[in-house]
Design a protein around this motif. Structure first.
Motif, mmCIF file in Angstrom:
data_model
loop_
_atom_site.group_PDB
_atom_site.id
_atom_site.type_symbol
_atom_site.label_atom_id
_atom_site.label_comp_id
_atom_site.label_asym_id
_atom_site.label_seq_id
_atom_site.Cartn_x
_atom_site.Cartn_y
_atom_site.Cartn_z
ATOM 1 N N PHE A 366 39.773 113.982 30.903
ATOM 2 C CA PHE A 366 38.878 113.929 32.052
ATOM 3 C C PHE A 366 39.532 113.304 33.284
ATOM 4 C CE2 PHE A 366 36.128 113.975 28.290
ATOM 5 C CZ PHE A 366 35.274 115.022 28.619
ATOM 6 N N SER A 372 38.605 108.615 38.017
ATOM 7 C CA SER A 372 38.507 109.091 36.631
ATOM 8 C C SER A 372 39.578 108.455 35.750
ATOM 9 C CB SER A 372 38.618 110.616 36.587
ATOM 10 O OG SER A 372 39.848 111.049 37.132
ATOM 11 N N THR A 375 38.185 105.039 34.999
ATOM 12 C CA THR A 375 37.026 105.232 34.121
ATOM 13 C C THR A 375 37.464 105.571 32.706
ATOM 14 O OG1 THR A 375 35.698 106.023 35.993
ATOM 15 C CG2 THR A 375 34.883 106.516 33.790
ATOM 16 N N SER A 376 38.466 106.421 32.564
ATOM 17 C CA SER A 376 38.981 106.780 31.239
ATOM 18 C C SER A 376 39.613 105.576 30.550
ATOM 19 C CB SER A 376 40.000 107.909 31.352
ATOM 20 O OG SER A 376 39.392 109.097 31.792
#
Length: 482
Positions: A366, A372, A375-376
């Protein structure tokens, strides 16, 4: 002839043991409540580990010896933590029976105003944790005393524990003496103080929000009872010999920490000193614990040993205080140690089978940009905390898995080290079967799910990390100047 690289299991197969664990834990906690740590949760972890091992052998070509080795490595990695847990149990017992904790509670009730109790507890634990570099030591010492003060002032155990844990993990995260801070910077190849300075951009806003919440909660508190505080003070002074001389123990402990003595040495000497002072200041209580009447040095010695290794209960004439001054010693840590060993079995099986790597690889898919990516990283850190049940393993795996990706995308390594701490270090205390969650729940006598909603610093930290990434504040590409 070299073995061909083994193909990772599919994400769907990898998710089966994790889903089994979550479902069984849900039913276990529903049925047993806080007693689930007495054995039910351990069995669930072992069942999930067994399912993982069976799937790995049947579908992934993994040999049982590989799983055994992974479990052994995991257990070896937490062996020092297990010894620390045993010493924390001894320390909690000796600090209570010697009168150290009752003295802190006695004077703390006179100094800390109820309106400012929660925010003061958070700040006090933050300062102590920065100085010690250990959230565990902070919570096992000053944290226990603050739980007693909060009880006397009418605060729920969840609120008080939340303030203590929030402050302790802020200090643990920001202290150059903290092993998790050093580990996160080392794994990501970031100089220690560069790592600490960069964490300020997410950690300070998180702390300020946390302090505002605790301040508002303190002023909204209406359960304070002056008569109860006076009653608690009176009973404590009647049953314990309250003396400022007992403050020698925390002072000596602070000196040992400042001189960077190993945690095992510090905890052992602190517990031993408190136990010796108990012989002089609380001989009547040691006689009571030993089950005899009258002055007898042999029975006093017996009571001292019992306070270090076993459960003790002193009759205070008040139900709340009876619960407050009861201790479990080293023996009280055995359920937690059993849970840690079971969790290491599950983490070892997930690692050896490649299922853990498969799940984290799915999160990497993702990654499209800065937000991102962070976030990952946060998601992977949380997943690793849940699966491996150990913050040290999670920090190492998170750093190693994302190091190349951060480099390829042109982001500084300090962004990775900061995000790892925001995601792993502070959330470890929120997971019931994680070593940190188990330890804090055991030491404070409050279940993880009870204090979880009030650990605002720990809850906000990963969200703040993602928010700052989305804004892009102070996030530089490699070779960019500040």
């Amino acid at each position: 002839m070299e073995d061909t690289p083994r193909k990772l299991p599919s994400p769907w197969l990898s998710a089966i043991p994790l889903m089994v664990l979550i479902i069984l834990l849900y039913f276990t906690i529903s049925l047993f409540g806080s007693d689930s740590l007495g054995g039910a949760s351990q069995i669930v972890l072992l069942i999930a580990a067994a399912i993982c091992a069976c799937l790995a052998i049947a579908f992934c070509g993994v040999k049982w010896k590989e799983i055994e080795k992974a479990i052994s490595r995991n257990i070896l990695g937490v062996s020092i933590a297990i010894l620390i847990l045993l010493l924390i149990g001894a320390l909690a017992g000796s600090w209570m029976i010697s009168g150290v904790v009752p003295t802190l509670i006695y004077y703390g009730m006179k100094i800390l105003h109820p309106n400012f109790f929660l925010v003061s507890s958070c700040v006090i634990c933050a300062i102590v944790s920065i100085m010690t570099g250990s959230s565990w030591t902070t919570i096992a010492t000053i944290g226990i005393a603050l739980m007693g003060i909060g009880e006397a002032q009418g605060f729920s155990a969840g609120w008080t524990a939340g303030a203590i844990i929030s402050g302790a993990y802020f200090g643990d995260k920001m202290s150059p003496l903290s092993d998790t801070t050093v580990l996160a910077s080392t794994v990501s190849d970031v100089p220690l103080f560069t790592h600490i300075r960069y964490m300020l951009y997410t950690t300070i806003p998180t702390l300020l929000i946390t302090l505002v919440i605790f301040t508002i909660a303190g002023f909204s508190h209406t359960g304070s009872d002056t008569n109860q505080v006076m009653e608690f003070s009176s009973i404590l002074s009647e049953r314990f010999n309250i003396s400022l001389w007992l403050m020698i123990v925390p002072v000596v402990t602070g000196i040992l920490i400042a001189r960077k003595a190993p945690p095992l040495v510090t905890l052992f000497l602190s517990a031993l000193l408190a136990a010796l002072l108990a012989l002089f200041f609380q001989p009547h209580l040691l006689q009571e614990i030993a089950g005899t009447e009258g002055e007898n040095i042999h029975m006093g010695f017996k009571g001292m040993l019992m306070s270090l290794y076993g459960s003790t209960q002193i009759e205070m004439g008040h139900e709340t205080l009876n619960r407050l001054v009861s201790t479990r010693g080293m023996g009280g840590m055995l359920d937690t140690i059993w849970l840690i060993l079971s969790a290491m079995c599950f983490g070892g099986a997930m690692t050896a089978s490649g299922m853990l790597e498969s799940l984290t690889n799915e999160l990497k898919r993702f990654v499209k940009g800065r937000t991102s990516l962070v976030t990952s990283t946060v998601g992977s850190g949380l997943l690793l905390n849940i699966c491996t049940a150990d913050q040290y393993i999670s920090i190492i795996l998170t750093g190693n898995m994302f190091k190349d990706m951060y480099h390829k995308m042109g982001f500084e390594s300090r962004l990775l080290s900061r995000t790892t701490e925001d995601a792993v270090t502070v959330t470890s205390a929120l997971i019931p079967w994680n070593t940190c969650g188990m330890t804090q729940a055991t030491v404070l006598g409050v279940s993880t799910f009870t204090y979880l909603p009030y650990c605002f610093f720990n809850l906000i930290s990963p969200v703040m990390s993602i928010l700052v990434a989305a804004i892009g504040y102070k996030i530089k590409r490699i070779h960019e100047k500040d």
